[in-house]
Design an enzyme around this catalytic site. Structure first.
Site, PDB file in Angstrom:
ATOM      1  N   LEU A 213      38.656  51.978  40.446  1.00 30.02           N
ATOM      2  CA  LEU A 213      38.238  51.312  39.296  1.00 30.02           C
ATOM      3  C   LEU A 213      38.502  51.819  38.105  1.00 30.02           C
ATOM      4  O   LEU A 213      38.776  53.061  37.831  1.00 30.02           O
ATOM      5  CB  LEU A 213      36.121  51.942  39.252  1.00 30.02           C
ATOM      6  CG  LEU A 213      35.598  51.436  40.606  1.00 30.02           C
ATOM      7  CD1 LEU A 213      34.228  51.954  40.629  1.00 30.02           C
ATOM      8  CD2 LEU A 213      35.564  49.678  40.581  1.00 30.02           C
ATOM      9  N   HIS A 214      38.927  51.050  37.252  1.00 26.41           N
ATOM     10  CA  HIS A 214      39.420  51.407  35.981  1.00 26.41           C
ATOM     11  C   HIS A 214      39.211  50.356  34.720  1.00 26.41           C
ATOM     12  O   HIS A 214      39.488  50.662  33.622  1.00 26.41           O
ATOM     13  CB  HIS A 214      41.108  52.089  35.980  1.00 26.41           C
ATOM     14  CG  HIS A 214      42.115  50.663  36.170  1.00 26.41           C
ATOM     15  ND1 HIS A 214      42.016  49.796  37.049  1.00 26.41           N
ATOM     16  CD2 HIS A 214      42.511  50.114  35.265  1.00 26.41           C
ATOM     17  CE1 HIS A 214      42.846  48.740  36.917  1.00 26.41           C
ATOM     18  NE2 HIS A 214      43.446  48.877  35.671  1.00 26.41           N
TER      19      HIS A 214
END
Ligand code: UD1
Length: 369
Positions: A213-214
């Site tokens: 996740l970014h």
């Protein structure tokens, strides 16, 4: 008179660029060994600079050291764009190239394309034409701006070709070559290896999830991010989740009052280790675009926490499913996976490991005649 030796600048700036340039460089080198006069200059903008976000990839993928590093480092979108523009323009003024080849959709891609085209240096864009339609993503702006000033478009899909045609790009400037990221994956399949923590963590093939996740929409807001991690914990039924944490995500994670249980938090992984984890995972939970292409080729179920994708073939052909950004959607998606009802998927056209060679051949034809 000596025959001309056209010089191509190959631009790389951020992690997802590195696996895309490797096969192009190797294909140019292979052609040089056969007598091609094409030369390249590898320009690293320095957008990503940590060993784990950059150097490890050069080493593992056999990418030569950059000829130039613009060392722009971190900053806002505008700061990074501005620094790259100024520094790459200076490089071109000091030592002009014959083509600027950019890949993907990161800030470095757009900024170098602008600097080059303004000096009359033609631009080639690898992975051109893909669109999410979501202007909240900086990558979408980068794609649109880059494609609006690109001379030669190297594409990964028929959808991308049609997107370009709709904006008036003539067919003779579109080259449907396939996916360089998949060249790298297929070339390295036999070299994938478990990370050092594999045995200690008791990981078994098919016995864990991988999560990345970014995207700012998922990780920048503390309470939203916290709800998301809680929902992951509830949906995975006690199966461990290996979570390589991107620097952006690490900042939010550090401010969380309670660290989520069941997550195996690890540093960003090098290429061979990361794809080993993905290949043997029960499933992948992600908000990345590139990872959905790799899971498609590896046949691994992929749950994407986004509302849109610029890579629709990963959904229509591959193993990817978009569930949106509401954490409540995770449980039903993973229930389907646990029930063994996930789609099997197939491999999109021309994602066959030969894209770098097709690009190098076209470059030779276009530049070296
Ligand atoms: C960039 C790309 C994104 C890509 C992602 C992969 C853009 C607009 N986005 O996002 O498309 O999916 O890379 O990682 O170009 N940082 C470090 N070390 C580094 C690099 C960055 O600590 O080597 C920190 C920065 O200080 C910043 C954060 O990570 O706080 C984000 O970096 P940035 O380059 O701005 O964008 P990404 O979110 O990595």
């Amino acid at each position: 008179m000596n025959a001309p030796q056209p010089l191509v600048d190959i631009i790389a700036g951020a992690r997802p660029n590195f696996m895309k340039i490797a096969p192009i460089i190797h294909a140019i080198q292979a052609r040089q060994a056969q007598g091609s006069r094409l030369r390249f200059r590898l320009v690293h903008t320095g957008q990503h600079y940590d060993e784990r976000m950059s150097g490890d990839f050069f080493t593992q993928l056999g990418i030569p050291l950059p000829d130039v590093n613009l060392e722009v480092g971190s900053g806002t979108q505008a700061e990074q764009t501005a620094s790259i523009l100024v520094r790459y323009e200076k490089l071109l003024l000091d030592a002009r190239s014959d083509l600027c080849l950019v890949v993907g959709d990161v800030t470095s891609t757009m900024a170098c394309a602008i600097a080059a085209q303004k000096l009359g240096v033609p631009v080639a864009h690898v992975e051109a034409g893909i669109r999410s339609g979501d202007w909240r993503m900086p990558e979408e702006i980068n794609r649109m701006v880059t494609d609006s000033i690109t001379n030669w478009f190297f594409t990964t899909s028929e959808v991308a070709n049609n997107n370009l045609r709709r904006t008036g790009v003539p067919d003779d400037r579109i080259f449907f070559v396939g996916n360089t990221m998949i060249d790298t994956l297929l070339a390295n399949l036999d070299r994938l290896r478990p990370p050092a923590f594999w045995a200690d963590a008791g990981l078994q093939p098919g016995g864990y999830f991988v999560m990345t996740l970014h995207r700012p929409a998922n990780v920048d807001d503390l309470s939203g991010f916290s709800r998301l991690l809680k929902a992951v914990g509830e949906a995975v039924r006690g199966v461990p989740v290996v979570f390589p944490v991107h620097p952006r995500t690490a900042k939010t994670l550090a401010s969380l009052p309670d660290k989520p249980a069941g997550l195996l938090l690890v540093d960003p992984q090098p290429y061979l280790e990361f794809n080993h984890l993905v290949r043997h995972a029960k499933g992948v939970i992600t908000d990345s675009g590139g990872v959905t292409e790799e899971t498609t080729v590896l046949g691994v179920p992929c749950v994407t926490l986004r509302d849109s994708t610029e890579r629709p073939e990963t959904v229509t052909v591959g193993t990817n499913e978009l569930i949106g950004t509401d954490p409540a959607a995770l449980k039903p998606a993973l229930d389907k996976l646990f029930a063994g009802q996930w789609k099997k998927g197939a491999i999109p056209e021309k994602w066959d490991g030969h894209t770098g060679a097709r690009i190098a051949e076209e470059l030779d034809r276009l530049l070296a005649g």
